[in-house]
Design an enzyme around this catalytic site. Structure first.
Site, PDB file in Angstrom:
ATOM      1  N   ASP A 181       0.841  -1.192   0.000  1.00  0.00           N
ATOM      2  CA  ASP A 181       0.000   0.000   0.000  1.00  0.00           C
ATOM      3  C   ASP A 181       0.880   1.247   0.000  1.00  0.00           C
ATOM      4  O   ASP A 181       1.871   1.318   0.746  1.00  0.00           O
ATOM      5  CB  ASP A 181      -0.916   0.005   1.224  1.00  0.00           C
ATOM      6  CG  ASP A 181      -1.953   1.111   1.154  1.00  0.00           C
ATOM      7  OD1 ASP A 181      -2.978   0.915   0.476  1.00  0.00           O
ATOM      8  OD2 ASP A 181      -1.745   2.173   1.774  1.00  0.00           O
ATOM      9  N   ILE A 182       0.523   2.226  -0.834  1.00  0.00           N
ATOM     10  CA  ILE A 182       1.283   3.479  -0.883  1.00  0.00           C
ATOM     11  C   ILE A 182       0.919   4.320   0.331  1.00  0.00           C
ATOM     12  O   ILE A 182      -0.257   4.586   0.597  1.00  0.00           O
ATOM     13  CB  ILE A 182       0.982   4.252  -2.176  1.00  0.00           C
ATOM     14  CG1 ILE A 182       1.320   3.405  -3.406  1.00  0.00           C
ATOM     15  CG2 ILE A 182       1.770   5.559  -2.207  1.00  0.00           C
ATOM     16  CD1 ILE A 182       0.994   4.081  -4.724  1.00  0.00           C
ATOM     17  N   GLU A 224      -4.752   2.357  -4.338  1.00  0.00           N
ATOM     18  CA  GLU A 224      -3.296   2.465  -4.222  1.00  0.00           C
ATOM     19  C   GLU A 224      -2.685   1.204  -3.622  1.00  0.00           C
ATOM     20  O   GLU A 224      -1.565   1.220  -3.129  1.00  0.00           O
ATOM     21  CB  GLU A 224      -2.910   3.678  -3.367  1.00  0.00           C
ATOM     22  CG  GLU A 224      -3.289   3.592  -1.904  1.00  0.00           C
ATOM     23  CD  GLU A 224      -4.681   4.134  -1.610  1.00  0.00           C
ATOM     24  OE1 GLU A 224      -4.892   4.577  -0.467  1.00  0.00           O
ATOM     25  OE2 GLU A 224      -5.549   4.137  -2.505  1.00  0.00           O
TER      26      GLU A 224
END
Length: 410
Positions: A181-182, A224
């Protein structure tokens, strides 16, 4: 200056692709999309001669993704059918192709056979248009890939993970899963705009693709978040690959990343392994997602691997005062200070702590309406008339885990 060479719609597909590559080979007329010559004859229209050959055909069909034949028929005709019906149609088309080729004395090609099959035999096509095979291949490619990043899409990821787990179960192998996950992506997207956000998503996707080994399956899970399936890979090795991805993303210069709280764009990664952490697709995703959650709550820009059932990155908190009472409820509330909190348990310090073995109900700050249960494991006297003890949590559910991490803080 010569014209630029147009990009083939499937040239960036990883070599292990079990869907788009096979569709490409089939549409191009290649026989090696089928695993054995005899199997190619069977799928091509010949009737299986014995039980062994029927079993070969069954295994060949199971090798495909769940929607393979539906996607293949759609790529050829633009028509959509359920998978079972599409599989039968494909066999009929191959048989029709063989019969047409024998009558005409030449290979008529799969496109001509499919056209005649749908227009003249089934009557389902009326206004027929000739399209380039590259368009057909692009259509097949779109069925399994994410349009923005070029990685596999969520549906293909789910299908592929299910198949890899089935195979690993049959051969007693392992499969590791990364959930990526960003960090602070919403902040980045809101402050820099959606175009910059899309650029960042593509760059992270390319960084992931460049840092996994051949045979790994990288996909965009949604938003994301990304996922990587790593077959025949232990969790320790998967965590090492996750760390390479994390460092690689950290080293990329993203436009205007200085607006982020950390000053640069990073990722957090959760790791889980089949069958050590879970025995099915849903459970494995849940475990990797839990590890990702812990990584985010532990400060972001890090890798966390779920070990056993509930271990997490340990944290220290010296100022968290928690109310508790002994079960059965004695009607008296006490307070202790929590230290070294994890999803397994915590160290506590206070003046009144029950003897080891007693179960207590703990009321976390901000979640007093959903208390957790803990059992005192050990207790010792302190020199200042207080006590130190170790408390092990009992039967935490996911909501209580979230409450615990929220109470601990970043």
């Amino acid at each position: 200056m010569p014209d630029a060479i147009p990009q083939h719609p499937l040239q960036n597909v990883p070599a292990d692709d079990a869907s788009a590559r096979d569709i490409e080979k089939i549409l191009d007329g290649s026989e090696d999309a089928i695993s054995t010559p005899r199997l190619a004859e069977i799928v091509g229209g010949d009737v299986p001669g014995d039980a062994r050959e029927r079993d070969l055909l069954r295994k060949e069909q199971e090798r495909r993704p769940e929607n393979f034949y539906s996607d293949l028929i759609h790529a050829i005709s633009g028509l959509q059918y359920p998978e079972d019906e599409a599989c039968k149609m494909w066999k009929d088309i191959l048989l029709h192709k063989m019969e047409m080729s024998q009558r005409m004395g030449r290979n008529v090609g799969i496109h001509v056979a499919a056209l005649d099959y749908f227009k003249n035999l089934r009557g389902e096509l009326e206004q027929v248009h000739i399209v380039a095979s590259s368009l057909l291949l692009a259509t097949a490619r779109l069925a399994i890939t994410d349009g923005l990043t070029g990685l596999y899409n969520h549906r293909y990821f789910q299908d592929r993970l299910e198949r890899e787990l089935r195979h690993a179960r049959e051969v007693s192998d392992c499969v590791s899963l990364l959930m990526i996950d960003i960090d602070f992506f919403k902040v980045y997207n809101d402050l820099n705009g959606h175009i910059a956000g899309d650029v960042a998503l593509r760059e992270v996707a390319e960084t992931i693709r460049s840092n996994v080994k051949e045979g790994d399956v990288a996909a965009r899970y949604g938003g994301e978040e990304f996922a990587v399936i790593m077959c025949d890979t232990r969790k320790e090795d998967a965590a090492g690959a996750a760390e390479r991805i994390r460092l690689a993303v950290e080293g990329v210069s993203f436009p205007s990343e200085e607006v982020l709280p950390t000053g640069n764009l990073t990722v957090s990664v959760g790791v889980a392994e089949f069958p050590q952490d879970a025995h099915d697709r849903t459970g494995l995703i849940a475990h990797a997602d839990r590890a990702l959650y812990v990584a985010k709550r532990s400060g972001r820009n890090r890798v966390c691997a779920v070990v056993g059932d509930r271990r997490m990155t340990r944290r220290t908190q010296h100022n968290l005062a928690v109310r508790w009472h002994v079960l059965p409820n004695d009607g008296v509330f006490h307070t202790f200070e929590c230290r070294d909190i994890s999803l397994e348990g915590m160290g506590v310090y206070g003046r009144e702590i029950p003897e080891p073995g007693r179960v207590i109900r703990i009321f976390l700050p901000g979640a007093e309406d959903d208390p957790v249960l803990g059992q005192v494991v050990w207790r010792t006297e302190k020199s200042d008339n207080g006590m130190a003890a170790g408390v092990r949590f009992v039967a935490l559910d996911k909501r209580q885990e979230r409450n615990l991490m929220e109470a601990v803080g970043p």
